[in-house]
Design an enzyme around this catalytic site. Sequence first.
Site, PDB file in Angstrom:
ATOM      1  N   CYS A  50       6.142  -0.050   7.925  1.00 50.56           N
ATOM      2  CA  CYS A  50       5.520   0.887   7.070  1.00 50.56           C
ATOM      3  C   CYS A  50       7.337   1.739   5.687  1.00 50.56           C
ATOM      4  O   CYS A  50       8.367   1.705   6.247  1.00 50.56           O
ATOM      5  CB  CYS A  50       5.065   2.189   7.498  1.00 50.56           C
ATOM      6  SG  CYS A  50       5.375   3.972   6.613  1.00 50.56           S
ATOM      7  N   LEU A  51       6.690   1.745   4.832  1.00 45.56           N
ATOM      8  CA  LEU A  51       8.236   2.519   3.706  1.00 45.56           C
ATOM      9  C   LEU A  51       8.014   3.817   4.215  1.00 45.56           C
ATOM     10  O   LEU A  51       9.078   4.372   3.750  1.00 45.56           O
ATOM     11  CB  LEU A  51       7.748   2.742   2.753  1.00 45.56           C
ATOM     12  CG  LEU A  51       6.649   1.238   1.421  1.00 45.56           C
ATOM     13  CD1 LEU A  51       6.047   1.416   0.546  1.00 45.56           C
ATOM     14  CD2 LEU A  51       7.905   0.443   1.623  1.00 45.56           C
ATOM     15  N   GLY A  98       1.141  -1.181  -0.098  1.00 43.63           N
ATOM     16  CA  GLY A  98      -0.208   0.045  -0.162  1.00 43.63           C
ATOM     17  C   GLY A  98       0.793   1.363   0.132  1.00 43.63           C
ATOM     18  O   GLY A  98       2.651   1.459   0.983  1.00 43.63           O
ATOM     19  N   HIS A 138      -3.989   0.769   8.262  1.00 43.94           N
ATOM     20  CA  HIS A 138      -2.909   1.580   8.142  1.00 43.94           C
ATOM     21  C   HIS A 138      -2.644   2.416   6.958  1.00 43.94           C
ATOM     22  O   HIS A 138      -1.840   3.826   7.131  1.00 43.94           O
ATOM     23  CB  HIS A 138      -1.362   0.094   7.351  1.00 43.94           C
ATOM     24  CG  HIS A 138      -0.394   0.850   7.278  1.00 43.94           C
ATOM     25  ND1 HIS A 138       0.657   0.200   8.260  1.00 43.94           N
ATOM     26  CD2 HIS A 138       0.955   2.018   6.653  1.00 43.94           C
ATOM     27  CE1 HIS A 138       2.033   1.129   7.630  1.00 43.94           C
ATOM     28  NE2 HIS A 138       1.810   1.699   6.798  1.00 43.94           N
ATOM     29  N   GLU A 139      -3.340   2.254   5.693  1.00 43.86           N
ATOM     30  CA  GLU A 139      -3.018   3.715   5.153  1.00 43.86           C
ATOM     31  C   GLU A 139      -4.373   4.982   5.268  1.00 43.86           C
ATOM     32  O   GLU A 139      -3.814   5.759   4.911  1.00 43.86           O
ATOM     33  CB  GLU A 139      -3.751   2.677   3.737  1.00 43.86           C
ATOM     34  CG  GLU A 139      -2.766   1.667   3.089  1.00 43.86           C
ATOM     35  CD  GLU A 139      -1.535   2.253   2.837  1.00 43.86           C
ATOM     36  OE1 GLU A 139      -1.093   3.081   2.879  1.00 43.86           O
ATOM     37  OE2 GLU A 139      -0.403   1.181   3.348  1.00 43.86           O
ATOM     38  N   HIS A 146      -2.369   6.685   7.120  1.00 44.06           N
ATOM     39  CA  HIS A 146      -1.668   7.990   7.021  1.00 44.06           C
ATOM     40  C   HIS A 146      -2.165   9.272   6.477  1.00 44.06           C
ATOM     41  O   HIS A 146      -1.861  10.623   6.321  1.00 44.06           O
ATOM     42  CB  HIS A 146      -1.475   7.407   5.465  1.00 44.06           C
ATOM     43  CG  HIS A 146       0.184   5.933   5.994  1.00 44.06           C
ATOM     44  ND1 HIS A 146       1.617   6.782   6.224  1.00 44.06           N
ATOM     45  CD2 HIS A 146       0.857   5.112   5.461  1.00 44.06           C
ATOM     46  CE1 HIS A 146       1.967   6.203   6.805  1.00 44.06           C
ATOM     47  NE2 HIS A 146       2.104   4.882   6.161  1.00 44.06           N
ATOM     48  N   GLN A 196       2.735  10.110   1.863  1.00 47.29           N
ATOM     49  CA  GLN A 196       4.249   9.440   2.251  1.00 47.29           C
ATOM     50  C   GLN A 196       4.599   9.629   0.592  1.00 47.29           C
ATOM     51  O   GLN A 196       6.395   9.164  -0.400  1.00 47.29           O
ATOM     52  CB  GLN A 196       4.196   8.310   1.492  1.00 47.29           C
ATOM     53  CG  GLN A 196       2.897   6.632   2.626  1.00 47.29           C
ATOM     54  CD  GLN A 196       3.085   5.446   2.794  1.00 47.29           C
ATOM     55  OE1 GLN A 196       2.251   5.145   2.569  1.00 47.29           O
ATOM     56  NE2 GLN A 196       4.709   5.361   3.756  1.00 47.29           N
TER      57      GLN A 196
HETATM   58 ZN    ZN Z   1       2.638   2.783   5.895  1.00 49.64          ZN
END
Ligand code: ZN
Length: 177
Positions: free
Chosen positions: A100-101, A48, A142-143, A146, A53
């Site tokens: 998480c990225l 995702g 999670h998304e 964000h 991000q």
């Molecule tokens: Zn993330």
Amino acid sequence: MLLKIVQVGVPVLRSGTCPLTRDEIKGAEIQQAIEWMRETMREAPGVGLAAPQVGLPLRLAVIEDIADVPEKERKPVPFHVLINPQLTLGAGVVEHYEGCLSLDGFQALVPRAHAVTVDALDHHGEPVKIEAGGWYARILQHEIDHLDGTLYIDRMHTRTFTTTRNLTQLLTSDAGE
Ligand code: ZN
């Protein structure tokens, strides 16, 4: 085009996002952003990617999961776009390590609702309703977090916070015993 994924500490990850109109969604700029976010997510690789991000304060995320991991209730999820999502949490909580990225190289144990319902718009600006459980429900939470400026570190069990390298070593040695 690959976009730069920003790391924790950059304000856009914490500042919240603006919803998109149906006309904006259908416009060339957002369609291009979706395409670039898809490429960036696949290259990372991730399951995702939310617009903040990549530095965009928009209520937009992309999701795709190709893995099949029965013990995590994780099944493949085809590529799709979430715009202006509204999240409703179901009953039951499950805990798994997640990363998480935008916090590259770390993971922690995060409790999440086992099932969720999401009302959103798709990449055409059409309403969609998603009923999800297991790992897909975790990705959605999670998304959408964000988009509200929330990171998993706000929800984690703090004493489980670990580098991915140490977690992998721990899980590997567990499996060997
Ligand atoms: Zn993330």
